[in-house]
Write a protein that holds these residues in place. Structure first.
Motif, PDB file in Angstrom:
ATOM      1  N   VAL A   1     -27.926 -64.351  57.086  1.00  0.00           N
ATOM      2  CA  VAL A   1     -29.039 -63.894  56.250  1.00  0.00           C
ATOM      3  C   VAL A   1     -28.545 -62.775  55.334  1.00  0.00           C
ATOM      4  CG1 VAL A   1     -30.902 -64.579  57.798  1.00  0.00           C
ATOM      5  CG2 VAL A   1     -29.805 -62.354  58.126  1.00  0.00           C
ATOM      6  N   TYR A   2     -29.051 -62.789  54.118  1.00  0.00           N
ATOM      7  CA  TYR A   2     -28.630 -61.816  53.107  1.00  0.00           C
ATOM      8  C   TYR A   2     -29.519 -60.579  53.189  1.00  0.00           C
ATOM      9  CZ  TYR A   2     -25.810 -65.593  51.298  1.00  0.00           C
ATOM     10  OH  TYR A   2     -24.873 -66.598  51.182  1.00  0.00           O
ATOM     11  N   ILE A   3     -28.986 -59.539  53.801  1.00  0.00           N
ATOM     12  CA  ILE A   3     -29.815 -58.374  54.104  1.00  0.00           C
ATOM     13  C   ILE A   3     -29.935 -57.413  52.936  1.00  0.00           C
ATOM     14  CG2 ILE A   3     -29.314 -58.530  56.572  1.00  0.00           C
ATOM     15  CD1 ILE A   3     -27.422 -56.083  56.185  1.00  0.00           C
ATOM     16  N   GLY A   4     -29.069 -57.506  51.923  1.00  0.00           N
ATOM     17  CA  GLY A   4     -29.174 -56.562  50.822  1.00  0.00           C
ATOM     18  C   GLY A   4     -28.003 -56.621  49.873  1.00  0.00           C
ATOM     19  N   GLY A   5     -27.968 -55.643  48.958  1.00  0.00           N
ATOM     20  CA  GLY A   5     -26.964 -55.574  47.920  1.00  0.00           C
ATOM     21  C   GLY A   5     -27.566 -55.907  46.570  1.00  0.00           C
ATOM     22  N   LYS A   6     -27.163 -55.164  45.543  1.00  0.00           N
ATOM     23  CA  LYS A   6     -27.723 -55.374  44.201  1.00  0.00           C
ATOM     24  C   LYS A   6     -27.362 -56.738  43.638  1.00  0.00           C
ATOM     25  CE  LYS A   6     -28.052 -50.509  42.902  1.00  0.00           C
ATOM     26  NZ  LYS A   6     -27.623 -49.452  41.952  1.00  0.00           N
ATOM     27  N   ASN A   7     -26.316 -57.368  44.166  1.00  0.00           N
ATOM     28  CA  ASN A   7     -25.907 -58.686  43.678  1.00  0.00           C
ATOM     29  C   ASN A   7     -26.450 -59.835  44.527  1.00  0.00           C
ATOM     30  OD1 ASN A   7     -24.313 -57.799  41.433  1.00  0.00           O
ATOM     31  ND2 ASN A   7     -22.773 -57.086  42.884  1.00  0.00           N
ATOM     32  N   ARG A   8     -27.332 -59.518  45.455  1.00  0.00           N
ATOM     33  CA  ARG A   8     -27.958 -60.584  46.251  1.00  0.00           C
ATOM     34  C   ARG A   8     -28.709 -61.526  45.318  1.00  0.00           C
ATOM     35  NH1 ARG A   8     -32.173 -59.037  51.012  1.00  0.00           N
ATOM     36  NH2 ARG A   8     -33.340 -58.274  49.208  1.00  0.00           N
ATOM     37  N   GLY A   9     -28.508 -62.839  45.496  1.00  0.00           N
ATOM     38  CA  GLY A   9     -28.995 -63.800  44.527  1.00  0.00           C
ATOM     39  C   GLY A   9     -30.431 -64.250  44.684  1.00  0.00           C
TER      40      GLY A   9
ATOM     41  N   LEU B   1     -18.648 -46.132  45.745  1.00  0.00           N
ATOM     42  CA  LEU B   1     -19.523 -47.294  45.874  1.00  0.00           C
ATOM     43  C   LEU B   1     -19.364 -47.961  47.242  1.00  0.00           C
ATOM     44  CD1 LEU B   1     -19.514 -49.267  42.492  1.00  0.00           C
ATOM     45  CD2 LEU B   1     -21.492 -48.348  43.707  1.00  0.00           C
ATOM     46  N   GLY B   2     -18.137 -47.994  47.736  1.00  0.00           N
ATOM     47  CA  GLY B   2     -17.930 -48.562  49.062  1.00  0.00           C
ATOM     48  C   GLY B   2     -18.724 -47.817  50.119  1.00  0.00           C
ATOM     49  N   ALA B   3     -18.716 -46.491  50.032  1.00  0.00           N
ATOM     50  CA  ALA B   3     -19.460 -45.684  51.006  1.00  0.00           C
ATOM     51  C   ALA B   3     -20.962 -45.851  50.835  1.00  0.00           C
ATOM     52  CB  ALA B   3     -19.064 -44.220  50.870  1.00  0.00           C
ATOM     53  N   SER B   4     -21.442 -45.796  49.597  1.00  0.00           N
ATOM     54  CA  SER B   4     -22.893 -45.893  49.378  1.00  0.00           C
ATOM     55  C   SER B   4     -23.409 -47.284  49.721  1.00  0.00           C
ATOM     56  CB  SER B   4     -23.246 -45.518  47.933  1.00  0.00           C
ATOM     57  OG  SER B   4     -22.648 -46.403  47.006  1.00  0.00           O
ATOM     58  N   ASN B   5     -22.644 -48.315  49.385  1.00  0.00           N
ATOM     59  CA  ASN B   5     -23.046 -49.674  49.753  1.00  0.00           C
ATOM     60  C   ASN B   5     -23.090 -49.852  51.264  1.00  0.00           C
ATOM     61  OD1 ASN B   5     -21.720 -51.867  47.104  1.00  0.00           O
ATOM     62  ND2 ASN B   5     -23.307 -50.316  47.061  1.00  0.00           N
ATOM     63  N   ALA B   6     -22.113 -49.301  51.965  1.00  0.00           N
ATOM     64  CA  ALA B   6     -22.096 -49.410  53.430  1.00  0.00           C
ATOM     65  C   ALA B   6     -23.280 -48.690  54.046  1.00  0.00           C
ATOM     66  CB  ALA B   6     -20.797 -48.854  53.982  1.00  0.00           C
ATOM     67  N   ASN B   7     -23.598 -47.509  53.538  1.00  0.00           N
ATOM     68  CA  ASN B   7     -24.761 -46.775  54.048  1.00  0.00           C
ATOM     69  C   ASN B   7     -26.044 -47.574  53.822  1.00  0.00           C
ATOM     70  OD1 ASN B   7     -23.592 -44.398  55.112  1.00  0.00           O
ATOM     71  ND2 ASN B   7     -23.350 -43.544  53.067  1.00  0.00           N
ATOM     72  N   ASP B   8     -26.138 -48.223  52.661  1.00  0.00           N
ATOM     73  CA  ASP B   8     -27.313 -49.049  52.381  1.00  0.00           C
ATOM     74  C   ASP B   8     -27.352 -50.265  53.295  1.00  0.00           C
ATOM     75  OD1 ASP B   8     -29.640 -49.778  50.737  1.00  0.00           O
ATOM     76  OD2 ASP B   8     -28.362 -51.404  49.992  1.00  0.00           O
ATOM     77  N   ALA B   9     -26.197 -50.865  53.532  1.00  0.00           N
ATOM     78  CA  ALA B   9     -26.139 -52.035  54.418  1.00  0.00           C
ATOM     79  C   ALA B   9     -26.588 -51.684  55.825  1.00  0.00           C
ATOM     80  CB  ALA B   9     -24.718 -52.600  54.442  1.00  0.00           C
ATOM     81  N   VAL B  10     -26.154 -50.539  56.329  1.00  0.00           N
ATOM     82  CA  VAL B  10     -26.567 -50.100  57.664  1.00  0.00           C
ATOM     83  C   VAL B  10     -28.069 -49.831  57.703  1.00  0.00           C
ATOM     84  CG1 VAL B  10     -26.384 -48.233  59.338  1.00  0.00           C
ATOM     85  CG2 VAL B  10     -24.310 -49.230  58.354  1.00  0.00           C
ATOM     86  N   ALA B  11     -28.573 -49.194  56.655  1.00  0.00           N
ATOM     87  CA  ALA B  11     -30.015 -48.913  56.599  1.00  0.00           C
ATOM     88  C   ALA B  11     -30.824 -50.205  56.584  1.00  0.00           C
ATOM     89  CB  ALA B  11     -30.335 -48.071  55.365  1.00  0.00           C
ATOM     90  N   LYS B  12     -30.361 -51.180  55.809  1.00  0.00           N
ATOM     91  CA  LYS B  12     -31.075 -52.461  55.725  1.00  0.00           C
ATOM     92  C   LYS B  12     -31.017 -53.194  57.074  1.00  0.00           C
ATOM     93  CE  LYS B  12     -32.118 -52.704  51.204  1.00  0.00           C
ATOM     94  NZ  LYS B  12     -31.556 -51.451  50.684  1.00  0.00           N
ATOM     95  N   ALA B  13     -29.838 -53.217  57.691  1.00  0.00           N
ATOM     96  CA  ALA B  13     -29.694 -53.897  58.973  1.00  0.00           C
ATOM     97  C   ALA B  13     -30.551 -53.235  60.044  1.00  0.00           C
ATOM     98  CB  ALA B  13     -28.229 -53.907  59.393  1.00  0.00           C
ATOM     99  N   SER B  14     -30.508 -51.919  60.087  1.00  0.00           N
ATOM    100  CA  SER B  14     -31.277 -51.176  61.089  1.00  0.00           C
ATOM    101  C   SER B  14     -32.776 -51.412  60.918  1.00  0.00           C
ATOM    102  CB  SER B  14     -30.947 -49.687  60.978  1.00  0.00           C
ATOM    103  OG  SER B  14     -31.694 -48.938  61.903  1.00  0.00           O
ATOM    104  N   ALA B  15     -33.240 -51.433  59.666  1.00  0.00           N
ATOM    105  CA  ALA B  15     -34.665 -51.652  59.405  1.00  0.00           C
ATOM    106  C   ALA B  15     -35.120 -53.037  59.860  1.00  0.00           C
ATOM    107  CB  ALA B  15     -34.959 -51.471  57.916  1.00  0.00           C
ATOM    108  N   LEU B  16     -34.184 -53.974  59.911  1.00  0.00           N
ATOM    109  CA  LEU B  16     -34.504 -55.331  60.369  1.00  0.00           C
ATOM    110  C   LEU B  16     -34.385 -55.483  61.886  1.00  0.00           C
ATOM    111  CD1 LEU B  16     -32.696 -57.383  57.584  1.00  0.00           C
ATOM    112  CD2 LEU B  16     -35.172 -57.270  57.979  1.00  0.00           C
ATOM    113  N   GLY B  17     -33.968 -54.417  62.561  1.00  0.00           N
ATOM    114  CA  GLY B  17     -33.828 -54.480  64.012  1.00  0.00           C
ATOM    115  C   GLY B  17     -32.453 -54.899  64.475  1.00  0.00           C
TER     116      GLY B  17
END
Length: 275
Positions: free
Chosen positions: A74-82, A131-147
């Motif tokens: 499942v595509y949890i996030g990222g500005k390039n998610r289609g 960007l690598g750090a900020s994207n990773a932080n966003d990915a963790v936030a998105k994953a955590s919010a989904l449980g």
């Protein structure tokens, strides 16, 4: 061509330009900077998995729960998610998990500066680390919010690019290392999706293995359901439940009256921890 991450045209241009077990230490050998952290046991899935542009409805997931596939990306996030993800909520994740599905979180982060086509977010030599750090932080936030709890694997999606372009490839590796290091600092396992001809090859053949992802999901559309017999690189790399293989794309399938166009994957790697 699959159009799950970039546009169908964008992926074509980029391409032409170039049973579950819980294992405490599986897939860890290739990962660095983890020795001092107490990690949750890895959840490893081995079997067929599918990925679709949009997470299917709960009704579809129930109908597709036939045993042919046991996991879904499942595509949890990222500005390039289609694709939009109207079904992908914490409630959906909990319900799908209760059905026995294993989930594979995929994050479509910044793409290479030399990649053909326009994307909402591209990295540069100067922005790769940040960007690598900020994207990773966003990915963790998105994953955590989904449980999806700490200890889960998150797979960074990198589409095809000319990895023989040294400046471009160096920028990509800087970005990937920063993403990986940041994930691990938050106790999430690092995975990577890429193409065997370019983006995955760049990771598999890198001489410096520092802070590279410990799990490699390679796109090689040979229709072979395996993670071993067509493995293109050093057989000592990404062993111990750390490989996945996208072997078929745009497969139009229907189960229980629910048609979905999916990509097929042979999976032997970590998935999300849910609950």
């Amino acid at each position: 061509m699959s159009n799950h991450r970039l546009s169908r045209r964008g992926r074509y241009i980029a391409w032409s330009a170039t049973g579950v077990v819980v294992v405490a230490g599986a897939g860890m050998a290739a990962q660095t900077s983890m020795a001092t952290t107490t990690w949750p046991a890895q959840r490893t899935y081995t079997g067929r998995a599918f990925d679709a542009c949009t997470a299917p409805s709960l009704a579809a997931m129930k109908a597709w729960n036939t045993g042919f596939y046991g996991a879904a990306a499942v595509y949890i996030g990222g500005k390039n998610r289609g694709c939009a993800q109207p079904n992908l909520t914490a409630s959906w994740v909990k319900s799908v998990n209760s059905l026995g599905w294993k989930l594979i979180p995929l994050y479509v982060g910044a793409q290479p500066p030399c990649q053909t086509g326009s994307n909402p977010e591209k990295l540069t030599t100067s922005t790769a680390a940040s960007l690598g750090a900020s994207n990773a932080n966003d990915a963790v936030a998105k994953a955590s919010a989904l449980g999806m709890k700490a200890g889960s694997a998150i797979y960074l999606d990198m589409e095809p690019y000319d990895f023989t372009n040294k400046a471009c490839n160096d920028a990509v590796l800087t970005y990937v290392r920063s993403f990986t290091k940041t994930l691990r600092a938050k106790t999430y396992r690092a995975g990577y999706y890429g193409f065997s001809s370019s983006s995955a090859k760049a990771i598999a053949t890198a001489t410096d293995r520092t802070n590279l992802p410990g799990n490699l999901w390679y796109a090689l559309w040979d229709k072979k359901n395996t993670t071993t017999t067509d493995w293109p690189w050093d057989p000592k790399l990404f062993t111990d439940h750390s490989r996945a293989h996208q072997y078929m794309v745009n497969s139009k399938e229907s189960r229980g009256g629910y048609p979905i166009t999916v990509d097929r994957n042979a999976w032997d790697a970590p998935v999300a921890l849910v609950g």
